[in-house]
Scaffold this motif. Structure first.
Motif: not given
Length: 604
Positions: A306-318
């Protein structure tokens, strides 16, 4: 408040992703010890993560076998494993977060050092709010990616690999069925990731625009209020805020899709276990303990999934943030040391040889044309002329605030481009037209260029700049904090404080760029008397629109439209009857009219 979805923005100016990632790789390599130890703890944590469901199933089998003694032993080892795994989990997070903070620290220092290296021309092209947004918002986004993002991007696949290996060992058919939805997730995540990256860049650009408007409004609040422009300024900010709002909504919609889709993965996996595993137990193909172990693996993988969905967004923003930071860090300083000559001490002779200068990127006529001029060491040069004639530009090329070609400006016979910048600027003190003071005490502002502030030197410089009497009227004297940009002081006091800051350095070359424009004629005369003593033995360049400020100079250069149109002493130029004589006559008349009015006299 509602906003229609804005079209996908085109964001020129960002550097290629490959360049940004290459620079980021350099920071990671410098902290490889952090990341190396962290990776080791992740591997050990994975062992505990994978082992826990097996230990629970092992303990459950003792319950099924009705063996209390064996159950107690197995529960004990399960508890030991849980404690060890928790400790490893703590250190795995602490190490990667520390590494992210270390890179954040290094990056902030590098950004600040880069901003100090860049010439003035850079700040003409880049907005202050945009620079601040990159140094604050983008650095924070990068830190989150290097901490939480890297943790999950690296750790989650390892957890998956370990868990699915054990699940395949328990029941390979059921393990394959559980894996079926995951390729679809990868395909969806890739598509959504592109959208998140695109709109993250858009949001960060919008934040920069809003930050810039806010910074400009706060800095110029006095002008806004004086012209009753509060409503117009608010409307402009609202327009920028509305654009940012629309982009953030679009990013939020794309972000919301990711966890919603990811949540389907553990649910579908659990459904497979119930549909296939349940009948397998009744057929004797799978034990209850094995079924429970299988279900625990799916349950344990739910949160990482579930957290991978948020992490993908986090990585893209980073990564979007790193592109913007790399753009700033990739700017090459136009003014650098070029094969510097061996220079011990400067005497102060200045020479211009056929200098023609055009501002970087400017398409208009040159700011300076064919300037030939020699200023012997220890003499004073006065530069006068109409507004926009190039006076300040001529003074600014001496300390290389602007880059010039080789062979046109010389100090002591050495090309200024070959004099080390540290040597050049440590021997030159310049008081610019706009007197900038820092939000610190008056004494600290005056002693800004000194390594060790000597109170005696500070007071002496303030006295020579005719600031001593004003200091006595301040609440805490020299220790009074003057506020942002010296807001507590008047324009004349700020100019005199800036003059004192230059005088305390006792430079070889002193450049005064319209330094006394905000002081009255009487104060100007008093300062001039003090400066006559300061000028002794120093090379001085005095730029002024007032003839009175340069009349005692050894030579005076009169500029008009970037060229020297007259040169000589005050008496020679007055006698010549040219532009200088006209300026002198007009200013003398203006002063004659102003003095009786200031004293409350009759009309002229």
């Amino acid at each position: 408040m509602t906003a229609s979805a804005a079209p996908a923005p085109t964001l020129p100016g960002t550097t290629p992703l490959r360049s940004a990632l290459r620079r980021l790789g350099g920071y990671i390599l410098r902290n490889r010890l952090y990341y190396g130890v962290w990776l080791l703890t992740v591997l050990l944590y994975t062992v505990g993560f994978v082992l826990f469901p097996m230990l629970v199933g092992w303990s459950l089998q003792a319950v099924v076998d009705r063996d209390p003694k064996e159950l107690a032993i197995r529960v004990f080892w399960t508890i030991v494993a849980v404690i060890a795994t928790s400790v490893l989990r703590y250190f795995s997070r602490t190490l990667v977060f520390n590494a992210a903070r270390e890179i954040e620290y290094e990056l902030r220092n590098d950004l600040f050092a880069q901003l100090l290296r860049l010439p003035q021309s850079f700040y003409f092209r880049w907005r202050t709010g945009d620079i601040m947004s990159r140094c604050v918002n983008d650095v924070n986004a990068l830190r989150l990616m290097l901490g939480v993002g890297v943790l999950n991007v690296v750790q989650t696949p390892i957890l998956y690999l370990g868990s699915f290996s054990v699940m395949a060992y328990l029941n390979w058919k059921l393990a394959l069925l559980v894996l079926l939805p995951y390729p679809g997730f990868v395909w969806i995540a890739r598509g959504l990731g592109r959208g998140i990256h695109r709109w993250s860049l858009a949001v960060q650009e919008g934040l920069a625009t809003a930050s810039n408007q806010l910074q400009e409004t706060i800095s110029g609040i006095a002008v806004v209020k004086a012209h009753a422009m509060e409503g117009v300024t608010a409307s402009r900010f609202e327009a920028a805020n509305q654009q940012l709002f629309a982009r953030q909504l679009r990013l939020a919609r794309v972000n919301a899709l990711m966890p919603a889709i990811v949540m389907l993965l553990p649910a579908s996996a659990m459904g497979m276990i119930l549909l296939v595993g349940g009948p397998a137990i009744t057929r004797g193909e799978m034990t209850v303990a094995g079924f429970f172990t299988f279900a625990m693996y799916v349950f344990q993988l739910t949160f990482p999934t579930v957290i991978m969905g948020w992490v993908v967004a986090l990585v893209q923003r980073g990564t979007a943030a790193m592109q913007r930071l790399d753009e700033l860090l990739s700017v090459e300083p136009a003014i650098v040391d070029l094969a510097p000559a061996a220079v011990a001490d400067l005497r102060g002779q200045i020479e211009f040889r056929n200098l023609t200068f055009r501002y970087p990127g400017a398409e208009r006529e040159p700011a300076l044309r064919n300037i030939d001029l020699t200023v012997p060491a220890g003499t004073t040069l006065g530069i006068v002329g109409p507004v926009g004639s190039g006076k300040s530009t001529l003074a600014s090329v001496i300390p290389r605030l602007y880059e010039v070609e080789d062979g046109v400006v010389f100090i002591d016979g050495i090309d200024v481009n070959r004099v080390p910048l540290q040597t050049l600027r440590s021997n030159i003190a310049m008081v610019p037209q706009e007197s900038f003071l820092f939000s610190m005490s008056l004494a600290e502002n005056i002693a800004f260029g000194l390594n060790d502030a000597d109170p005696v030197l500070v007071e002496e410089a303030a006295t020579r700049a005719q600031l001593r009497n004003d200091v006595d009227e301040l609440p805490h004297g020299f220790e009074t904090v003057v506020g942002e940009r010296g807001v507590m002081l008047s324009g004349g006091q700020r100019q005199r404080a800036a003059l004192a800051r230059a005088l305390v350095l006792r430079p070889v070359i002193l450049i005064l760029d319209d330094t006394l424009s905000s002081v009255d004629a009487a104060t100007e005369r008093a300062i001039q008397d003090e400066l006559d003593q300061v000028f002794a033995g120093r090379t001085v360049v005095v730029v002024s629109h007032r003839v009175s400020a340069v009349r005692h100079a050894d030579q005076i250069a009169v500029l008009d439209e970037g060229s020297i149109v007259e040169r000589g002493s005050h008496a020679q130029l007055v006698a010549a009857g040219g532009l200088y004589a006209r300026l002198s006559r007009d200013q003398a008349l203006a002063e004659a009219v102003a003095e009786p009015l200031a004293a409350g006299g009759a009309h002229p």
